[in-house]
Write a protein that holds these residues in place. Structure first.
Motif, PDB file in Angstrom:
ATOM      1  N   HIS A 178      -3.787   2.212  -3.038  1.00 51.99           N
ATOM      2  CA  HIS A 178      -3.744   3.602  -2.568  1.00 51.99           C
ATOM      3  C   HIS A 178      -4.571   3.751  -1.296  1.00 51.99           C
ATOM      4  O   HIS A 178      -5.718   3.325  -1.237  1.00 51.99           O
ATOM      5  N   VAL A 179      -3.975   4.401  -0.285  1.00 48.84           N
ATOM      6  CA  VAL A 179      -4.669   4.678   0.978  1.00 48.84           C
ATOM      7  C   VAL A 179      -4.650   6.195   1.199  1.00 48.84           C
ATOM      8  O   VAL A 179      -3.641   6.744   1.640  1.00 48.84           O
ATOM      9  N   PRO A 180      -5.751   6.896   0.890  1.00 47.58           N
ATOM     10  CA  PRO A 180      -5.768   8.353   1.051  1.00 47.58           C
ATOM     11  C   PRO A 180      -6.048   8.763   2.490  1.00 47.58           C
ATOM     12  O   PRO A 180      -6.787   8.091   3.204  1.00 47.58           O
ATOM     13  N   TYR A 181      -5.441   9.865   2.897  1.00 47.01           N
ATOM     14  CA  TYR A 181      -5.667  10.437   4.223  1.00 47.01           C
ATOM     15  C   TYR A 181      -6.120  11.887   4.062  1.00 47.01           C
ATOM     16  O   TYR A 181      -6.041  12.466   2.979  1.00 47.01           O
ATOM     17  N   ARG A 182      -6.556  12.483   5.169  1.00 45.94           N
ATOM     18  CA  ARG A 182      -6.937  13.889   5.158  1.00 45.94           C
ATOM     19  C   ARG A 182      -5.733  14.736   5.560  1.00 45.94           C
ATOM     20  O   ARG A 182      -5.657  15.263   6.667  1.00 45.94           O
ATOM     21  N   GLY A 183      -4.762  14.795   4.661  1.00 43.63           N
ATOM     22  CA  GLY A 183      -3.563  15.571   4.914  1.00 43.63           C
ATOM     23  C   GLY A 183      -2.314  14.721   4.986  1.00 43.63           C
ATOM     24  O   GLY A 183      -2.373  13.508   5.211  1.00 43.63           O
ATOM     25  N   GLY A 184      -1.166  15.391   4.788  1.00 39.99           N
ATOM     26  CA  GLY A 184       0.098  14.680   4.772  1.00 39.99           C
ATOM     27  C   GLY A 184       0.549  14.193   6.133  1.00 39.99           C
ATOM     28  O   GLY A 184       1.179  13.135   6.238  1.00 39.99           O
ATOM     29  N   ALA A 185       0.229  14.937   7.203  1.00 37.56           N
ATOM     30  CA  ALA A 185       0.695  14.551   8.548  1.00 37.56           C
ATOM     31  C   ALA A 185       0.121  13.210   8.995  1.00 37.56           C
ATOM     32  O   ALA A 185       0.877  12.329   9.433  1.00 37.56           O
ATOM     33  N   PRO A 186      -1.199  12.982   8.907  1.00 36.05           N
ATOM     34  CA  PRO A 186      -1.702  11.664   9.311  1.00 36.05           C
ATOM     35  C   PRO A 186      -1.211  10.541   8.411  1.00 36.05           C
ATOM     36  O   PRO A 186      -1.016   9.407   8.874  1.00 36.05           O
TER      37      PRO A 186
ATOM     38  N   SER B 100       0.837  -1.204   0.000  1.00 36.32           N
ATOM     39  CA  SER B 100       0.000   0.000   0.000  1.00 36.32           C
ATOM     40  C   SER B 100       0.867   1.247   0.000  1.00 36.32           C
ATOM     41  O   SER B 100       2.009   1.237   0.456  1.00 36.32           O
ATOM     42  N   TYR B 101       0.289   2.353  -0.532  1.00 34.02           N
ATOM     43  CA  TYR B 101       0.983   3.636  -0.433  1.00 34.02           C
ATOM     44  C   TYR B 101       0.010   4.695   0.047  1.00 34.02           C
ATOM     45  O   TYR B 101      -1.143   4.751  -0.380  1.00 34.02           O
ATOM     46  N   ALA B 102       0.486   5.520   0.975  1.00 33.10           N
ATOM     47  CA  ALA B 102      -0.339   6.565   1.571  1.00 33.10           C
ATOM     48  C   ALA B 102      -0.229   7.847   0.762  1.00 33.10           C
ATOM     49  O   ALA B 102       0.738   8.066   0.030  1.00 33.10           O
ATOM     50  N   SER B 103      -1.229   8.704   0.917  1.00 28.46           N
ATOM     51  CA  SER B 103      -1.167  10.024   0.307  1.00 28.46           C
ATOM     52  C   SER B 103      -1.918  11.021   1.171  1.00 28.46           C
ATOM     53  O   SER B 103      -2.672  10.643   2.075  1.00 28.46           O
ATOM     54  N   ALA B 104      -1.738  12.299   0.861  1.00 36.13           N
ATOM     55  CA  ALA B 104      -2.435  13.368   1.586  1.00 36.13           C
ATOM     56  C   ALA B 104      -3.869  13.526   1.113  1.00 36.13           C
ATOM     57  O   ALA B 104      -4.563  14.437   1.564  1.00 36.13           O
ATOM     58  N   GLY B 105      -4.322  12.661   0.241  1.00 26.14           N
ATOM     59  CA  GLY B 105      -5.695  12.712  -0.253  1.00 26.14           C
ATOM     60  C   GLY B 105      -5.738  12.466  -1.749  1.00 26.14           C
ATOM     61  O   GLY B 105      -4.721  12.595  -2.452  1.00 26.14           O
ATOM     62  N   ALA B 106      -6.894  12.124  -2.259  1.00 25.07           N
ATOM     63  CA  ALA B 106      -7.064  11.870  -3.693  1.00 25.07           C
ATOM     64  C   ALA B 106      -6.723  13.123  -4.485  1.00 25.07           C
ATOM     65  O   ALA B 106      -7.211  14.213  -4.197  1.00 25.07           O
ATOM     66  N   GLY B 107      -5.862  12.961  -5.463  1.00 29.29           N
ATOM     67  CA  GLY B 107      -5.457  14.082  -6.292  1.00 29.29           C
ATOM     68  C   GLY B 107      -4.283  14.869  -5.752  1.00 29.29           C
ATOM     69  O   GLY B 107      -3.803  15.792  -6.415  1.00 29.29           O
ATOM     70  N   SER B 108      -3.781  14.520  -4.574  1.00 28.65           N
ATOM     71  CA  SER B 108      -2.611  15.201  -4.026  1.00 28.65           C
ATOM     72  C   SER B 108      -1.364  14.765  -4.791  1.00 28.65           C
ATOM     73  O   SER B 108      -1.351  13.749  -5.498  1.00 28.65           O
ATOM     74  N   LEU B 109      -0.295  15.540  -4.649  1.00 29.07           N
ATOM     75  CA  LEU B 109       0.945  15.196  -5.338  1.00 29.07           C
ATOM     76  C   LEU B 109       1.462  13.809  -4.939  1.00 29.07           C
ATOM     77  O   LEU B 109       1.872  13.035  -5.816  1.00 29.07           O
ATOM     78  N   PRO B 110       1.451  13.428  -3.636  1.00 30.40           N
ATOM     79  CA  PRO B 110       1.868  12.059  -3.297  1.00 30.40           C
ATOM     80  C   PRO B 110       1.012  10.992  -3.969  1.00 30.40           C
ATOM     81  O   PRO B 110       1.524   9.929  -4.347  1.00 30.40           O
ATOM     82  N   HIS B 111      -0.291  11.247  -4.107  1.00 35.29           N
ATOM     83  CA  HIS B 111      -1.164  10.290  -4.792  1.00 35.29           C
ATOM     84  C   HIS B 111      -0.773  10.161  -6.258  1.00 35.29           C
ATOM     85  O   HIS B 111      -0.615   9.047  -6.792  1.00 35.29           O
ATOM     86  N   LEU B 112      -0.597  11.297  -6.931  1.00 34.27           N
ATOM     87  CA  LEU B 112      -0.300  11.262  -8.357  1.00 34.27           C
ATOM     88  C   LEU B 112       1.064  10.641  -8.625  1.00 34.27           C
ATOM     89  O   LEU B 112       1.228   9.887  -9.590  1.00 34.27           O
ATOM     90  N   MET B 113       2.038  10.919  -7.765  1.00 35.09           N
ATOM     91  CA  MET B 113       3.347  10.312  -7.966  1.00 35.09           C
ATOM     92  C   MET B 113       3.301   8.813  -7.704  1.00 35.09           C
ATOM     93  O   MET B 113       3.956   8.035  -8.407  1.00 35.09           O
ATOM     94  N   GLY B 114       2.533   8.390  -6.705  1.00 32.57           N
ATOM     95  CA  GLY B 114       2.380   6.956  -6.464  1.00 32.57           C
ATOM     96  C   GLY B 114       1.710   6.263  -7.627  1.00 32.57           C
ATOM     97  O   GLY B 114       2.120   5.165  -8.048  1.00 32.57           O
ATOM     98  N   THR B 115       0.689   6.898  -8.178  1.00 30.74           N
ATOM     99  CA  THR B 115      -0.007   6.349  -9.336  1.00 30.74           C
ATOM    100  C   THR B 115       0.916   6.254 -10.539  1.00 30.74           C
ATOM    101  O   THR B 115       0.941   5.237 -11.259  1.00 30.74           O
ATOM    102  N   PHE B 116       1.675   7.315 -10.764  1.00 29.41           N
ATOM    103  CA  PHE B 116       2.590   7.357 -11.904  1.00 29.41           C
ATOM    104  C   PHE B 116       3.688   6.313 -11.758  1.00 29.41           C
ATOM    105  O   PHE B 116       4.029   5.602 -12.713  1.00 29.41           O
TER     106      PHE B 116
END
Length: 320
Positions: A178-186, A151-167
């Protein structure tokens, strides 16, 4: 009294700015389309102090978060084009949200007059400390042997971490969850706790955890290795040169802002970037200086906008 105030402000501005035919005649509002806090906000405040000293008026941050930076971007796009309202934003507003939203309310190519791309921060592919792999080849072997298990975490759907993980998953031919969160800190907290396997994150938010052994850095974006993680290969060295996407900061005014204002603001940004304290801050944060003429920022928006458009469209990602 108003006239005396204007004359005093003009006297504070350097000769170079006056020679451009423009200085601000009242405080300049710098709109940040994200909430206060984080390294980009603090860095921006430092730049604003330099602009204030150079141009003789306060540069005041105005926070307008929401809807993937589109609310703040819309506000600036609709502001009077006189150089007194600017948009200071990382990557999201310039090249991501315009392709995530069907109607973002602005066009980055036509709604703004670019002033300067300021700095770029590498993104780091990070793994939890207990991972059985310690490098990218090990990750590829583990992921290909267990499709969907990592799994890979992100700061939310469409965030830069999400898009880089997808790419990355697309380039490597991997099936990652993909495991989205409400922000980068969590998201980072759960990576450190071992609840998720991977995450792309900006280097200043990761380096201390890697140094303390709480996380593993696998590769970084950027043209060269970051001094914060000198032993970690770049994405090109790891075999993924197309993944060289950074979190960069840009400054722009509304479209139609007079050229002398853009020229004066660009010159002030260049001076601010050359200052010793700015250089020290960039070194501490692992940032690379960008700068250059307004056209360089416009070209970056066009180039990277197309990259993110393809990533978003190819994965069917939407913010609505």
């Amino acid at each position: 009294m108003r006239r005396r105030h204007l004359l005093a402000a003009a006297a504070l501005a350097p000769a170079a700015a006056r020679a451009q035919g423009w200085v601000p005649d009242r405080p300049v509002t710098v709109v940040n389309p994200f909430s206060p806090g984080g390294f980009t906000d603090g860095f921006g405040r430092g730049i604003a102090l330099h602009l204030q000293r150079l141009l003789g008026q306060p540069f005041v941050f105005d926070y307008r978060p929401g809807a993937g930076a589109t609310l703040g971007a819309q506000h600036v796009a609709r502001a009077a084009p006189d150089g007194h309202t600017l948009l200071y934003s990382p990557t999201t507003a310039w090249v991501v949200s315009p392709h995530l939203y069907r109607n973002p309310g602005y066009d980055p190519a036509t709604s703004f007059a670019p002033i300067a791309a300021i700095s770029a921060t590498p993104m780091v592919l990070t793994a939890k400390a207990g991972s059985p792999f310690r490098d990218v080849p090990g990750l590829l072997a583990a992921a290909k042997g267990r499709p969907g298990a990592l799994s890979y975490a992100s700061a939310g759907a469409g965030s830069l971490p999400h898009l880089m993980g997808t790419f990355f998953a697309s380039l490597a031919g991997l099936a990652l969850t993909h495991v989205p969160y409400r922000g980068g800190a969590p998201a980072m907290n759960d990576l450190l706790a071992g609840h998720v396997d991977l995450m792309f994150e900006a280097v200043p938010n990761v380096a201390q955890h890697v140094a303390a052994g709480r996380a593993i850095a696998l590769m970084t974006s950027g043209a060269a290795r970051t001094p914060l993680l000198p032993g970690v290969p770049t994405v090109a060295e790891a075999g993924f040169p197309d993944l060289d996407l950074t979190s960069w900061i840009g400054l722009a005014a509304p479209a139609g802002t007079p050229a002398p204002a853009i020229t004066a603001l660009n010159a002030a940004v260049e001076t601010a970037l050359a200052a010793e304290d700015t250089q020290a801050a960039m070194l501490r944060l692992g940032m690379a200086k960008l700068g250059g003429p307004p056209g360089a920022m416009a070209a970056r928006i066009a180039r990277e906008g197309e990259v993110y458009r393809r990533i978003i469209a190819g994965a069917g990602i939407t913010a609505e």
